[in-house]
Design a protein around this motif. Sequence first.
Motif, PDB file in Angstrom:
ATOM      1  N   VAL A 116      63.537  93.508 -20.053  1.00  0.00           N
ATOM      2  CA  VAL A 116      63.525  93.667 -18.603  1.00  0.00           C
ATOM      3  C   VAL A 116      63.520  95.161 -18.292  1.00  0.00           C
ATOM      4  N   HIS A 117      62.485  95.581 -17.580  1.00  0.00           N
ATOM      5  CA  HIS A 117      62.328  96.994 -17.216  1.00  0.00           C
ATOM      6  C   HIS A 117      62.580  97.140 -15.722  1.00  0.00           C
ATOM      7  N   LEU A 118      63.487  98.051 -15.361  1.00  0.00           N
ATOM      8  CA  LEU A 118      63.819  98.307 -13.958  1.00  0.00           C
ATOM      9  C   LEU A 118      63.322  99.702 -13.587  1.00  0.00           C
ATOM     10  N   PRO A 119      62.083  99.805 -13.097  1.00  0.00           N
ATOM     11  CA  PRO A 119      61.476 101.123 -12.851  1.00  0.00           C
ATOM     12  C   PRO A 119      62.282 102.042 -11.935  1.00  0.00           C
ATOM     13  N   PRO A 120      62.852 101.561 -10.810  1.00  0.00           N
ATOM     14  CA  PRO A 120      63.577 102.501  -9.947  1.00  0.00           C
ATOM     15  C   PRO A 120      64.801 103.110 -10.623  1.00  0.00           C
ATOM     16  N   TYR A 126      66.485  95.303 -23.671  1.00  0.00           N
ATOM     17  CA  TYR A 126      65.796  94.337 -24.520  1.00  0.00           C
ATOM     18  C   TYR A 126      66.763  93.804 -25.572  1.00  0.00           C
ATOM     19  N   GLY A 127      66.410  92.654 -26.122  1.00  0.00           N
ATOM     20  CA  GLY A 127      67.281  92.060 -27.117  1.00  0.00           C
ATOM     21  C   GLY A 127      66.589  90.979 -27.911  1.00  0.00           C
ATOM     22  N   TYR A 128      67.173  90.684 -29.076  1.00  0.00           N
ATOM     23  CA  TYR A 128      66.646  89.673 -29.997  1.00  0.00           C
ATOM     24  C   TYR A 128      67.728  88.618 -30.223  1.00  0.00           C
ATOM     25  N   TRP A 129      67.338  87.346 -30.133  1.00  0.00           N
ATOM     26  CA  TRP A 129      68.305  86.277 -30.324  1.00  0.00           C
ATOM     27  C   TRP A 129      67.711  85.225 -31.251  1.00  0.00           C
ATOM     28  N   GLN A 130      68.157  85.216 -32.497  1.00  0.00           N
ATOM     29  CA  GLN A 130      67.631  84.280 -33.484  1.00  0.00           C
ATOM     30  C   GLN A 130      67.990  82.844 -33.143  1.00  0.00           C
ATOM     31  N   GLY A 131      69.211  82.628 -32.658  1.00  0.00           N
ATOM     32  CA  GLY A 131      69.662  81.278 -32.339  1.00  0.00           C
ATOM     33  C   GLY A 131      69.492  80.345 -33.525  1.00  0.00           C
TER      34      GLY A 131
END
Length: 271
Positions: A116-120, A126-131
């Motif tokens: 998720v990028h919040l330009p302002p 970011y993240g990784y979830w193997q689950g």
Amino acid sequence: MSEFWNTVLSFAQQITTEVGAQLLKDFGQAQVAEKADGSLVTQSDQWADERIRSAIAQAFPDHGVLSEEVEHIFPDREWCWIIDPVDGTTNFARGLPLWGISIGLLYQGTPVFGLVHLPPLGQSFYGYWQGESGLEMPSGAFLNGKPIRSSQEALTKNHFFNLCARSTSVLQQPFPAKIRMLGVATYNLLTVAAGSTMGGVEATPKIWDIAAVWAIVQASGAVWYSLELTPIFPLEVGKDYGARSYPTLVVSRKELIEVFEPLVRAIGKFK
């Protein structure tokens, strides 16, 4: 990190940065229309949706795509991206500088990566979830490349909890934390991942609001608690996800479920 995951991260960072730069130019002056469900949409949403879908098709031709503005039916693909081109459209359209671009990558119907990028704000989560995917992949949650973890502090009335616009009824009773309402579903829950808030609730998030943050939040050590009995993931091939909502509570650690869940469980009626 394998070449595949390097490619996934690089792609997600590049396309959200590119799209975010253009959205910043449009910010506060976009033409607004109202969709059938009462939410707002702008030409910027539609342009961003098309640009990201086009980039995915070029970079990952075998992957499916589900997006807020165009494609709501989950495809029969092992890998699928889910896009929210502008999360916080009302903020974006009205000139409030808090909105983002969300993209999640699902494997066999369950998110394993999100950005998720919040330009302002100049922030990218970011993240990784193997689950239970069984994939060999990286782990962890990050903000601007630095690891983040949910708060393990004891809850006090000086800590924060995020509400959404459709969950304010919880304030009819005493609440054990300071309330914030940000107007961006992804950022609402990502502040828990970053350790800024102790919890957050969303009464009516759609699948594109939660796909990316599902991975990031859990990778940070925070706990995702669905406010309905039906499991969210894996998604079902051929099912239309355009109107489905997923009432959700996220807390910084497991022990806080018993604190906040009784206070917010009633929002499930909004689904």
